[in-house]
Structures are given as structure tokens and as C-alpha cells.
Design a protein around this motif. Structure first.
Motif, PDB file in Angstrom:
ATOM      1  N   LYS A 115      -9.378  -1.686  -8.908  1.00  0.00           N
ATOM      2  CA  LYS A 115      -9.728  -2.814  -8.033  1.00  0.00           C
ATOM      3  C   LYS A 115      -8.478  -3.341  -7.314  1.00  0.00           C
ATOM      4  O   LYS A 115      -8.574  -4.035  -6.307  1.00  0.00           O
ATOM      5  CB  LYS A 115     -10.337  -3.970  -8.833  1.00  0.00           C
ATOM      6  N   ASP A 118      -4.654   1.478  -5.163  1.00  0.00           N
ATOM      7  CA  ASP A 118      -5.259   2.368  -4.179  1.00  0.00           C
ATOM      8  C   ASP A 118      -5.112   3.810  -4.678  1.00  0.00           C
ATOM      9  O   ASP A 118      -4.039   4.389  -4.587  1.00  0.00           O
ATOM     10  CB  ASP A 118      -4.496   2.159  -2.852  1.00  0.00           C
ATOM     11  N   ARG A 120      -5.992   7.687  -4.399  1.00  0.00           N
ATOM     12  CA  ARG A 120      -6.403   8.575  -3.313  1.00  0.00           C
ATOM     13  C   ARG A 120      -6.335  10.032  -3.767  1.00  0.00           C
ATOM     14  O   ARG A 120      -5.479  10.402  -4.581  1.00  0.00           O
ATOM     15  CB  ARG A 120      -5.453   8.382  -2.137  1.00  0.00           C
ATOM     16  N   ASP A 143      -1.187   4.091  -5.136  1.00  0.00           N
ATOM     17  CA  ASP A 143      -0.345   3.267  -4.262  1.00  0.00           C
ATOM     18  C   ASP A 143       0.770   4.097  -3.629  1.00  0.00           C
ATOM     19  O   ASP A 143       1.928   3.683  -3.581  1.00  0.00           O
ATOM     20  CB  ASP A 143       0.262   2.095  -5.045  1.00  0.00           C
ATOM     21  N   TYR A 178       5.583   3.852 -13.686  1.00  0.00           N
ATOM     22  CA  TYR A 178       4.792   2.985 -12.833  1.00  0.00           C
ATOM     23  C   TYR A 178       4.173   1.850 -13.637  1.00  0.00           C
ATOM     24  O   TYR A 178       4.298   0.685 -13.260  1.00  0.00           O
ATOM     25  CB  TYR A 178       3.698   3.785 -12.112  1.00  0.00           C
TER      26      TYR A 178
ATOM     27  N   VAL B 301      -1.785   2.240   5.223  1.00  0.00           N
ATOM     28  CA  VAL B 301      -3.227   2.100   5.364  1.00  0.00           C
ATOM     29  C   VAL B 301      -3.861   2.427   4.019  1.00  0.00           C
ATOM     30  O   VAL B 301      -3.812   3.568   3.563  1.00  0.00           O
ATOM     31  CB  VAL B 301      -3.777   3.036   6.460  1.00  0.00           C
ATOM     32  N   ALA B 302      -4.409   1.403   3.383  1.00  0.00           N
ATOM     33  CA  ALA B 302      -5.043   1.586   2.083  1.00  0.00           C
ATOM     34  C   ALA B 302      -6.533   1.823   2.291  1.00  0.00           C
ATOM     35  O   ALA B 302      -7.072   1.614   3.378  1.00  0.00           O
ATOM     36  CB  ALA B 302      -4.810   0.364   1.207  1.00  0.00           C
ATOM     37  N   ASN B 303      -7.175   2.256   1.226  1.00  0.00           N
ATOM     38  CA  ASN B 303      -8.611   2.516   1.272  1.00  0.00           C
ATOM     39  C   ASN B 303      -9.335   1.459   0.444  1.00  0.00           C
ATOM     40  O   ASN B 303     -10.380   1.715  -0.125  1.00  0.00           O
ATOM     41  CB  ASN B 303      -8.867   3.919   0.703  1.00  0.00           C
ATOM     42  N   LEU B 304      -8.743   0.277   0.367  1.00  0.00           N
ATOM     43  CA  LEU B 304      -9.258  -0.706  -0.591  1.00  0.00           C
ATOM     44  C   LEU B 304      -8.929  -2.120  -0.158  1.00  0.00           C
ATOM     45  O   LEU B 304      -7.799  -2.416   0.226  1.00  0.00           O
ATOM     46  CB  LEU B 304      -8.577  -0.429  -1.942  1.00  0.00           C
ATOM     47  N   ALA B 306      -8.179  -4.990  -1.912  1.00  0.00           N
ATOM     48  CA  ALA B 306      -7.852  -5.236  -3.310  1.00  0.00           C
ATOM     49  C   ALA B 306      -8.075  -6.703  -3.657  1.00  0.00           C
ATOM     50  O   ALA B 306      -7.937  -7.588  -2.810  1.00  0.00           O
ATOM     51  CB  ALA B 306      -6.405  -4.840  -3.574  1.00  0.00           C
ATOM     52  N   THR B 307      -8.401  -6.930  -4.920  1.00  0.00           N
ATOM     53  CA  THR B 307      -8.685  -8.297  -5.348  1.00  0.00           C
ATOM     54  C   THR B 307      -7.422  -9.158  -5.369  1.00  0.00           C
ATOM     55  O   THR B 307      -7.507 -10.375  -5.435  1.00  0.00           O
ATOM     56  CB  THR B 307      -9.347  -8.304  -6.744  1.00  0.00           C
ATOM     57  N   ASP B 308      -6.238  -8.524  -5.328  1.00  0.00           N
ATOM     58  CA  ASP B 308      -4.999  -9.317  -5.271  1.00  0.00           C
ATOM     59  C   ASP B 308      -4.439  -9.329  -3.842  1.00  0.00           C
ATOM     60  O   ASP B 308      -3.240  -9.506  -3.646  1.00  0.00           O
ATOM     61  CB  ASP B 308      -3.960  -8.752  -6.238  1.00  0.00           C
ATOM     62  N   ALA B 312      -0.304  -5.450  -5.149  1.00  0.00           N
ATOM     63  CA  ALA B 312       0.095  -4.317  -5.989  1.00  0.00           C
ATOM     64  C   ALA B 312       0.266  -3.058  -5.136  1.00  0.00           C
ATOM     65  O   ALA B 312       1.204  -2.283  -5.336  1.00  0.00           O
ATOM     66  CB  ALA B 312      -0.935  -4.075  -7.081  1.00  0.00           C
ATOM     67  N   ILE B 313      -0.629  -2.897  -4.173  1.00  0.00           N
ATOM     68  CA  ILE B 313      -0.558  -1.701  -3.316  1.00  0.00           C
ATOM     69  C   ILE B 313       0.717  -1.711  -2.489  1.00  0.00           C
ATOM     70  O   ILE B 313       1.433  -0.716  -2.384  1.00  0.00           O
ATOM     71  CB  ILE B 313      -1.797  -1.623  -2.395  1.00  0.00           C
ATOM     72  N   GLY B 316       3.671  -1.091  -4.768  1.00  0.00           N
ATOM     73  CA  GLY B 316       3.723   0.298  -5.204  1.00  0.00           C
ATOM     74  C   GLY B 316       4.240   1.208  -4.103  1.00  0.00           C
ATOM     75  O   GLY B 316       5.136   2.020  -4.323  1.00  0.00           O
ATOM     76  N   ASN B 317       3.699   1.039  -2.907  1.00  0.00           N
ATOM     77  CA  ASN B 317       4.140   1.875  -1.785  1.00  0.00           C
ATOM     78  C   ASN B 317       5.608   1.613  -1.458  1.00  0.00           C
ATOM     79  O   ASN B 317       6.364   2.545  -1.169  1.00  0.00           O
ATOM     80  CB  ASN B 317       3.279   1.617  -0.551  1.00  0.00           C
ATOM     81  N   ARG B 319       7.863   0.703  -3.439  1.00  0.00           N
ATOM     82  CA  ARG B 319       8.669   1.287  -4.500  1.00  0.00           C
ATOM     83  C   ARG B 319       8.901   2.780  -4.220  1.00  0.00           C
ATOM     84  O   ARG B 319      10.013   3.289  -4.352  1.00  0.00           O
ATOM     85  CB  ARG B 319       7.900   1.099  -5.805  1.00  0.00           C
ATOM     86  N   VAL B 320       7.841   3.455  -3.830  1.00  0.00           N
ATOM     87  CA  VAL B 320       7.984   4.887  -3.560  1.00  0.00           C
ATOM     88  C   VAL B 320       8.852   5.098  -2.318  1.00  0.00           C
ATOM     89  O   VAL B 320       9.725   5.973  -2.292  1.00  0.00           O
ATOM     90  CB  VAL B 320       6.607   5.560  -3.347  1.00  0.00           C
TER      91      VAL B 320
END
Lengths: 306, 702
Positions: A115, A118, A120, A143, A178, B301-304, B306-308, B312-313, B316-317, B319-320
Motif C-alpha cells: 500500500k 511501489d 513493479r 520503489d 532496504y 512515475v509510480a503505479n500507486l 500510496a497511503t503515505d 516511502a516511494i 526508496g527511489n 536511495r537507489v
């Protein structure tokens, strides 16, 4: 899901993450095997994958496989690269229709909630020239980070897979980094404890990474390795010949062990830089011939037959 | 009129295959329907990562009835023949057949009416066969089944019915997958099954279940949101159509988010930042209009939803991307510690091609060739040689190892960083150009010399070892190399005789053990002549794309010895203009007439009519006039060609029109007097020869 303060919570410890995956896949009916007792480049080499993916019998298994990639050693200086790391390998044969769902549930089991994250499935065709194997599937992104490999095996050891196995391979260190939110693999909390009871990934693996990097790149005895390659190759062929009873084969597994050995010895020689570009291809072909012959032998055993 | 809705719901379809798959689905289904007599009003295909869909609007409810006539034996034919006919035509007795009459007498004819089938039945048969034979670039099996699809296929919607009524499910079964009217929405943001009727409610219900069905709409959403977010932060989106297309194929519900990385990474060349972020992370970069450079932000571009709110997305991105950029920075810093020159020895250990030796040997050849070509490009020979020596050195750098698409460009950066001459640095980047039809053509002299040398060495090498392109196979991109040479030469108006000035030099530089051989099937053709023919074909394609007539190119090439691209093109242009004039058209007609007569008579007499006509035997005033006009024209053409004035040469040739016309008007070639006939045939041959100074008119169409 386990309590966040539990040392065995996947978000707190490396071993907790492994145990969570073991529990999850055990509940899905998988046989939980222990790692194969030989050096290999990936969990796919384990006979529980390579050989069991062949033939008509159903097979569901999960296991951790220590994976050795001699060339990937960085003397412990790179925060993401290791010459020895753990893969978590799942094989479901035949692949169930809800395999993607199961995979997402397994991520949830280690604390990756879809939720807010992301997830994929990005195209990635898998091929192992040394195993004569290929499949189609994806790399799974969380993510933007690749956390797993998801493959429907089409061919292994040069034989069509029927039924098709679904293979999931999790990069455990990367996933743990992670969920623990650390940037350097050596900082991973291994046992989930704090203070002087805390054991990190670095405590366990930093020294080996340094020593094996030296070994892999500088000191591995190449004369011996060239010899070992030949010995493994010859032994594999010998066991294949000795075990052959026409319709039946009596020693597919011992022969395949020698194929695994030849493959790892080749990887070491490659890391030592003593194999030229042109020779490289011929070594890969030699291992593939062994893998194919072992696959053919396996199909004539109890495990490989209908 | 009823509509058809089809959806093939599967696991994630690779983004790069989606658009073609949608087109294929539409074509396969509509072609088959039309072939079955089912003409439709409109069709549209859709694709998301998990579904291929097709809506066909305005189909008839059934196929038209077909009347089929089958001709049978004559009336009174033996019983065996009659029985055979009845069986083949599906008739019970001969009384059911009609009798018709033709010139030879009465015969039986069977008229069968083939009732059109219900469209629904046609579809029920058609879709399974389309699914089973669908042209995916790669497809797979799964589970215990034998069906193949790009990834496991889960469900199929197939409904058919008029707009005003409840459509029916077209029932069929493909390897256990039964068609229905049920699908699923977004994997995370919706749950349960969705029952649909036809396109309009299908698209609406999917939208409510967080799926944007139309890929173009997903692209619009991504682009608009990305631009808005950029604008809100005072930044500009660096647009990237290919990435946009790909990203639209990775999401069903695009959610555009802004991420950030440390400004310190902006020391890395922008192309490398962009490559890192684009290729590895499928994210867009942003430009800061205040500095003109990149901003330390990216668009993902996320596919979600998100509830936050995507925190987090984003984290996370980021970070990468941070990890990727630290790698890139490390590479960029490390690379600059070694000079380009210092990397060269390693090329001695790298094989370029088994038969063509090492990279070092190849670079040596290119350097030599670049030096030799320098005068043609008006470049400093020493600089050209130096640039060619360094131009490939960046292949051994870490950055290029990681991102091959910045090869050349990095060479320029590294060269400039070590203070190497700007012209040489530019050549490091530009010698690969032009890569494709839209790529820039180098125009700096040093760059030109190296770019030509690089391509000519490749062409000569692979020609010499007989690795020429065949059909659709061109693994070494030799067509692109030849086209590159053509564009560089033409754009820069370089006077480069290809045979002597380019091919022979490049072939001569090849390793000694390679002996360029003549063409296998045509031993009289040398490799350089064969290569020239290849260039001729490339040039034809190039000029045709630019709007020139390919027959004119042929007419010029047929003259032989034409290897100066600039002159060839000018000649083709002049010829084209000439043939657009009345004089040109008539002269061409006159030429064709002369050539026709000659070829008929020469065949009849089995001899060639060549050589000068005997002036003393010319009798008619028109033939005398023609003979003298040819002489005059030839003299003028020759003078014009010497000064490379093709227009003037055409004008001089044009003067032949009136005398040629008059000749054919008044003079009979096939005269009874044998000597006069021979003399006139020779005169016709002179027309053929005279025009050959400007082009081989026999190759010109019309």
C-alpha cells in the motif's frame, strides 16, 4: 506479522528476514531445504532447482543458497558488492496461477507493504549459458530497486520444462538493507540484538570478503584450478558413462556435482584473469555440455521420470 | 449494429512490446472479420501492462449469405461421374442439380446456398486462433499448460451485442481459459472482479478501479503532471519521448512524484546523470532554467497512490538513485586519473574481430587513414591522426563501461579535462556520427577526417572478410556506416574519389593476412568496386528519401567510373531538371526510338553498328544536320564536363532535340540502299553515344 521490537522481526535482523521467508514458504507447502554443500554461483545451480525442474513430477521447494561470484569481490570496500552472498530460492512446479500474488504476500511477510511501496514487474529474460537454461519473467522492483528475479523456466540443460517451474530468487542482503534502512551491507544487523550483543553482517563477513577477494583475484592456484577443471569434467563424464544403464541412469546426481564443481572452478579462473576472451566461450560450452548430459541422465532416474 | 469487446488479461507484458501487440491484435481480428464478410465501422485497440483490449464497433449480426455454383459433368455422362459430382456438391439426387447450356451442350450445375453464420459464431472460432498464433517477439508456457503467450494469460473478456441491449458473452475456451465478461482492476488499489458489458462501461469501470486503459492518455497524464510539478518548483522537465513511452507501459495508474538527490552529484556530466537516472531507474531529469544545467531533482512515475502520499516511494527511489550516482561519480572521478593516451596499450589485448585483429591495430589503421583523408576534409593532418588515436580510448573508461551510449561524448569530456586541443576533443565525440537519420553530421575538419576514417575502415574490413549485410541482417551496421560516409561527404561537399581516395586506401591498410578477394559470384568485380556498388545502393535509398528519382541515379551510375558522390548528386540533379523540360522529354523519346531501332536491327543483322558514319554517304539534309549537331554538342558537352558544369552539359545535349526530331520525321533509316542504311544506323548509334556523356539514357524510365 512479528512485533517490531522482536529481534527476529525482518526489519531488525538479517536472520529474522530469512526466517520469515522460510516460514512463509513452508506454509505454502514448500519443502525447506538447507543450502547445497558445494560452491556455486547461484541458487539455480542447486540440484533441487536444475535437476528437479526437469521431468513431469511436481516439486515445491525453498532454500537459502550461499552464492559465490569470485569476480564480484571488492575486498570489503564496496557497500553493495560481495563475492559471497545469500540468495533465497523458491521453485514451484508447476508454477501456480497465483504465483505473483504469492510473491507479493511474501514481501508483505518481510514487512514490505504494497500500500505504500511501489512493486513493479519489469521485463527481464533470464538465460544461463552454462546451464543451457532460459526463461521469461521479470526483475521485481520495489520503489525503483531490484529485489528479486522472477522466472518461468522454459528450458533447463537444453530440455523443455514441462510442466513449467516458477522460480523466485530474492537477493537477501539487498532486501535486508532496504527493510533495515542501511546504506552499507556490512552495517546490516545480523541477529537483531543491540549493544554488545549486536552482531553485524560485517562482523560475520567483512574478513572473509577481504580474504577471498585476495584469493580470487591474486592467489588462487591457477595450475591446480586448471587441473581441477579437467578432473571435474572427466569425473562427470565418467560417472555419466558408468551410471548409464540404457533406459535408466544410476548416478545422475554425483555426475552433476562434478558439473557444479567445474562451473565454480571456471569462475575462479575467470576472476584470476587467466582465461582469454576466446577461451571463455569454449569453457562455458564445456560446462554446458556437462549440464546437458546430466539433465539427460536425470530424466532417466526415479526423480526425473513420469 | 452490434459491438465487440475483447480483453486478454495477463501478467505484466514487457513495455517495449505493448504498442505493437495492440496493433497486431487489431489487425489480426479485423482482417479476419473482413475476410469473412464482416465489415465494421470502427476499431480501436488498447494496452496496459496487464491487458490487451480491442473494441470493434458496428459489426453486422451475421455474415452475408453466399451462393456457390459448382459445375458438374455433361448431361448423359457416365453414372460414376454423376455420383462423384453429387457427393462433392452435397446433393442427394441429380434432380437437385440444374442444367445449363454452353457451346458444347448441356451440363449439370449445383447451386448451393451457403448461409452466413452468426457473427458471434465467427468470433468464437476466430479469437482462439488469434490467441494461439499471436506474433509475440518471445512467448512462453506456464504451469502445466501448452498454450503460449507473452506471460501467463489469466482471463478473457469477449462480449458481443447491439448498443441498446445487454451484450452476450461469446463463449469459447482456450486451454482451460473460458471467455467471460469479467476482469480485474489495479493490482493493489482495487479488489474483486469487475463485470463489464462493452467498451464504454469497461473503460469507465477500469478507471474507477484505478486503470487508465489508453496508453496515450497515460502518456498525457504523465507528461502534464511532470511538467506541472517541475513548474511548481521553478524547473523544466527534460522531455524524453522514448522514456515516456516506456514508462507509460510500466504503469496502469500513473502517479507522478518528485524526488531529490544531493547537489554535489551535479559535478558529474549531465549526460551521465541523465543516462544513470533514465536507464537504470526509468526516471526523468529536470533542468534548472536559472543555471541552464540539470537540477538535483528527478521525476518518477509510480503505479500507486500510496497511503503515505508517496513518501516511502520517493525515499526508496532517491536511495537507489543516490547509490547509482555515487557509482557514476566514483567512475567519473577515477576515469580522470588516467589519461586517454595511457589507456591505449590495453587495446593491444582486446580483439576487435577475430579476423580483423586487435582494437590497437584497428585504431592504428584509422589514424593512418584519418591522416591521409585530412587534406580532403581540409583538416590538419597531425591533429586528425592524433584525434583518431585517442577517439576510442574512452571505451576503456568505467563510465562508458557502465553506459555505452555515452561513448564518444565521454571521450570529449576526458580530453577537455586533460587540456587536449578542442578540435581533437570534439572529434572524440563526433567521429561516431551520424548514427541515425536524425543524428547530426560532423562538420569540423578534424572530426570529418576521423569520422570518415572510422567508417571506411569498418566497411573495408568487413568487406575484405566477406561479412557483408544480407537481407535484414547487418550485425556490424555497415549500411549505417556507408550512409554515414555519404552524408558526411555530401553535407560538407567533400571531393573524395571513393575508389582511389577512400576504398583502396582503407583496404590496403588491413592486416597482411587478409587478402581482399574479388566477389565470389562475379570474380571480375574487385572488393572496392563491389563496395562502390553498395554505396550506389545506399546513395539511391538516400536520394530517393530526399525526393530524387532512383532511375536517374541508376542512369548516372551506369556511366561507370562514377565514384565522386558530390559530382554524382550534381549530375543527378541536373539530369532531373533537364528531363523536366520539353527538350529533355523529347530528346529522351528520340533516344529511346533510336535505341529501339538499333537494338532490333543489330539483332536482326547480328552485328553492332558502331563507328563514325561516312560523311560522304550522308545524303538527306536532316541527316547531315544531325551529324554535325552531334559533333558540336559533343564538343560543348565535353567542355562543360571538364568544368563540372552539368547544367551546361545538359543544355548542350538539349540542342540535339530538334535535329533528332527532324531526322526521324524525314529520314527513313531502313533504306533500300544498304550503304545508306548502315550509315544511318551508325548515326543512330552516335545519338546513343552522344547522350552517354551525361547519363545512360537507357536506364531512365518513361
Amino acid at each position: 506479522m512479528s512485533d517490531k521490537n522482536d529481534p527476529l522481526s525482518p526489519a531488525r535482523s538479517f536472520q529474522g528476514l530469512i526466517l520469515a521467508l522460510q516460514n512463509f514458504w513452508a506454509r505454502q507447502g514448500c519443502v525447506i531445504l538447507q543450502p547445497y554443500d558445494m560452491e556455486m554461483g547461484a541458487g539455480t545451480f542447486h540440484p533441487a532447482t536444475t535437476l528437479r525442474a526437469l521431468g513431469p513430477k511436481p516439486w515445491n521447494v525453498a532454500y537459502v543458497q550461499p552464492s559465490r561470484r569470485p569476480k564480484d569481490g571488492r575486498y570489503g570496500e564496496n557497500p553493495n558488492r560481495l563475492q559471497h552472498y545469500y540468495q533465497y530460492q523458491v521453485i514451484l512446479k508447476p508454477s501456480p496461477p497465483n504465483l505473483q500474488e504469492l510473491y507479493l504476500q511474501s514481501l508483505a511477510a518481510i514487512g514490505i507493504d504494497n500500500k505504500i511501496h511501489d512493486i513493479r514487474f519489469a521485463e527481464d529474460d533470464w538465460e544461463s549459458p552454462t546451464l543451457g537454461a532460459w526463461g521469461l519473467g521479470w526483475e521485481c522492483w520495489c520503489d525503483g530497486m531490484e529485489v528479486s528475479q522472477f522466472t518461468y523456466f522454459q528450458q533447463v540443460a537444453g530440455f523443455e520444462c514441462s510442466p513449467v517451474s516458477g522460480e523466485l530468487t530474492y537477493g537477501l542482503e539487498r532486501l535486508a538493507m532496504y527493510v533495515q534502512g542501511v546504506e552499507n551491507v556490512y552495517d546490516l544487523n545480523f541477529n537483531g540484538l543491540e549493544g554488545d550483543k549486536r552482531v553485524t553482517y560485517g562482523d560475520v563477513f567483512l574478513q572473509p570478503e577481504k580474504e577471498y577477494s585476495r584469493h580470487n583475484f591474486e592467489y588462487a592456484d591457477t595450475v591446480m584450478l586448471f587441473e581441477q577443471f579437467k578432473m571435474a569434467e572427466n569425473a562427470c563424464k565418467k560417472y555419466l558413462a558408468d551410471g548409464d544403464r540404457g533406459e535408466e541412469h544410476l548416478m545422475a546426481l554425483p555426475a552433476y556435482d562434478q558439473c557444479i564443481k567445474a562451473s565454480h572452478v571456471f569462475n575462479l579462473l575467470d576472476a584470476r584473469g587467466v582465461i582469454s576472451v576466446t577461451e571463455r566461450q569454449s569453457y562455458i560450452l564445456r560446462v554446458r555440455e556437462l549440464a546437458k548430459a546430466c539433465g539427460a541422465a536425470w530424466l532417466k532416474t526415479e526423480g526425473g521420470r513420469a | 449494429m452490434p459491438d465487440l469487446l475483447l480483453e486478454l488479461f495477463s501478467e505484466e507484458i514487457p513495455a517495449r512490446m505493448q504498442r505493437q501487440a495492440a496493433e497486431n491484435l487489431k489487425k489480426l481480428v479485423t482482417d479476419a472479420l473482413v475476410n469473412g464478410g464482416l465489415v465494421y465501422e470502427g476499431a480501436k485497440a488498447f494496452v496496459t501492462p496487464r491487458r490487451l483490449a480491442l473494441s470493434i464497433h458496428g459489426l453486422p449480426a451475421k455474415q452475408p449469405d453466399l451462393k456457390e455454383e459448382k459445375k458438374g459433368p455433361r448431361v448423359g455422362a457416365p453414372d460414376g461421374a454423376l455420383q462423384g459430382f453429387l457427393k462433392a456438391a452435397g446433393l442427394k439426387s441429380i434432380a437437385d442439380a440444374k442444367i445449363q447450356n454452353d457451346k458444347k451442350g448441356d451440363f449439370y450445375i449445383a447451386i448451393t446456398e451457403k448461409k452466413g453464420r452468426a457473427t458471434q459464431d465467427v468470433i468464437a472460432e476466430l479469437i482462439p486462433s488469434v490467441v494461439r498464433s499471436f506474433p509475440w517477439p518471445k512467448s512462453m508456457r506456464w504451469g502445466s499448460g501448452a498454450l503460449t503467450w507473452v506471460r501467463p494469460l489469466h482471463s478473457i473478456i469477449c462480449t458481443f451485442g447491439p448498443e441498446t441491449e445487454e451484450p452476450e458473452v461469446v463463449r469459447f475456451d482456450i486451454d482451460g481459459i473460458q471467455s467471460g465478461n469479467v476482469t480485474r482492476g489495479h493490482r493493489v488499489m482495487s479488489s474483486g472482479e469487475i463485470t463489464v458489458r462493452r467498451l464504454d462501461d469497461y473503460a469507465k469501470k477500469l478507471e474507477a478501479a484505478r486503470v487508465v486503459l489508453d496508453a496515450d492518455r497515460r502518456k498525457e497524464i504523465i507528461l502534464a503532471d511532470a511538467k506541472n510539478i517541475a513548474l511548481a518548483h521553478g524547473l523544466e522537465l527534460v522531455e524524453d519521448e522514448a522514456l515516456l513511452e516506456e514508462v507509460a507501459g510500466l504503469v496502469e495508474w500513473p502517479v507522478v512524484l518528485l524526488g531529490e538527490f544531493e547537489a554535489a552529484f551535479l559535478d558529474i556530466p549531465p549526460e551521465v546523470i541523465r543516462a544513470t537516472i533514465r536507464i537504470n531507474q526509468k526516471c526523468f531529469v529536470l533542468r534548472d532554467p536559472k543555471t541552464g544545467g540539470l537540477a538535483n531533482r528527478f521525476i518518477l512515475v509510480a503505479n500507486l497512490e500510496a497511503t503515505d502520499n508517496g513518501e516511502a516511494i520517493k525515499a526508496g527511489n532517491a536511495r537507489v538513485i543516490r547509490a547509482r550516482l555515487s557509482d557514476a561519480k566514483f567512475f567519473w572521478d577515477t576515469d580522470r586519473k588516467t589519461k586517454l593516451e595511457g589507456r591505449l596499450p590495453k587495446f593491444g589485448q582486446i580483439t576487435f574481430h577475430e579476423k580483423l585483429g586487435t582494437q590497437a591495430a584497428r585504431i592504428g589503421r584509422i589514424a593512418k587513414l584519418a591522416k591521409e583523408l585530412a587534406p580532403v576534409a581540409k583538416a590538419d593532418a597531425a591533429k586528425a591522426e592524433k584525434a583518431a588515436t585517442l577517439a576510442k580510448a574512452d571505451l576503456l573508461t568505467e563510465v562508458v563501461g557502465e553506459f555505452p551510449e555515452v561513448q564518444g561524448l565521454m571521450g570529449k569530456y576526458y580530453a577537455l579535462a586533460e587540456g587536449i586541443d578542442k578540435e581533437i576533443a570534439a572529434a572524440c565525440e563526433d567521429h561516431y556520427k551520424p548514427q541515425g537519420p536524425n543524428d547530426r553530421v560532423p562538420n569540423a575538419p578534424v572530426s570529418i577526417a576521423v569520422a570518415l576514417a572510422d567508417k571506411l575502415d569498418t566497411l573495408a574490413g568487413f568487406w575484405a572478410i566477406n561479412e557483408k549485410p544480407t537481407g535484414s541482417k547487418d550485425p556490424y551496421a555497415l549500411r549505417r556506416a556507408a550512409l554515414g560516409v555519404i552524408r558526411i561527404v555530401l553535407d560538407n561537399k567533400l571531393r573524395l574519389p571513393l575508389l582511389d581516395g577512400a576504398f583502396r586506401k582503407a583496404l590496403a591498410a588491413l592486416p597482411k593476412m587478409i587478402e581482399p578477394k574479388n566477389v565470389k559470384d562475379a570474380p571480375s568485380i574487385s572488393p572496392e568496386e563491389d563496395l562502390l556498388g553498395f554505396f550506389g545502393d545506399r546513395l539511391k535509398v538516400y536520394l530517393r528519401d530526399a525526393g530524387a528519382r532512383h532511375d536517374l541515379v541508376d542512369a548516372v551510375f551506369a556511366l561507370g567510373g562514377q565514384d565522386d558522390l558530390v559530382l554524382i548528386v550534381r549530375r543527378v540533379e541536373a539530369l532531373g531538371k533537364f528531363l523536366d523540360t520539353e527538350d529533355g522529354k523529347n530528346l529522351l523519346a528520340g533516344y529511346k526510338r533510336a535505341a529501339n531501332i538499333l537494338s532490333i536491327e543489330e539483332k536482326k543483322d547480328n552485328k553492332k553498328y558502331s563507328g563514325e558514319p561516312d560523311a560522304a554517304k550522308l545524303s538527306a539534309p536532316e541527316e547531315k544536320a544531325l551529324a554535325s549537331a552531334i559533333k558540336t554538342a559533343e564538343n560543348e558537352v565535353e567542355a562543360a564536363l571538364k568544368s563540372e558544369d552539368f547544367e551546361a552539359a545538359m543544355r548542350a545535349t538539349a540542342k540535339l532535340r530538334a535535329p533528332v526530331d527532324a531526322f526521324f520525321d524525314k529520314v527513313i533509316v531502313n533504306a533500300d540502299d544498304k550503304a545508306a542504311r548502315e550509315n544511318r544506323l551508325k548515326l543512330l548509334n552516335r545519338i546513343r553515344e552522344a547522350t552517354r556523356h551525361v547519363a545512360d539514357f537507357s536506364r531512365i524510365e518513361g
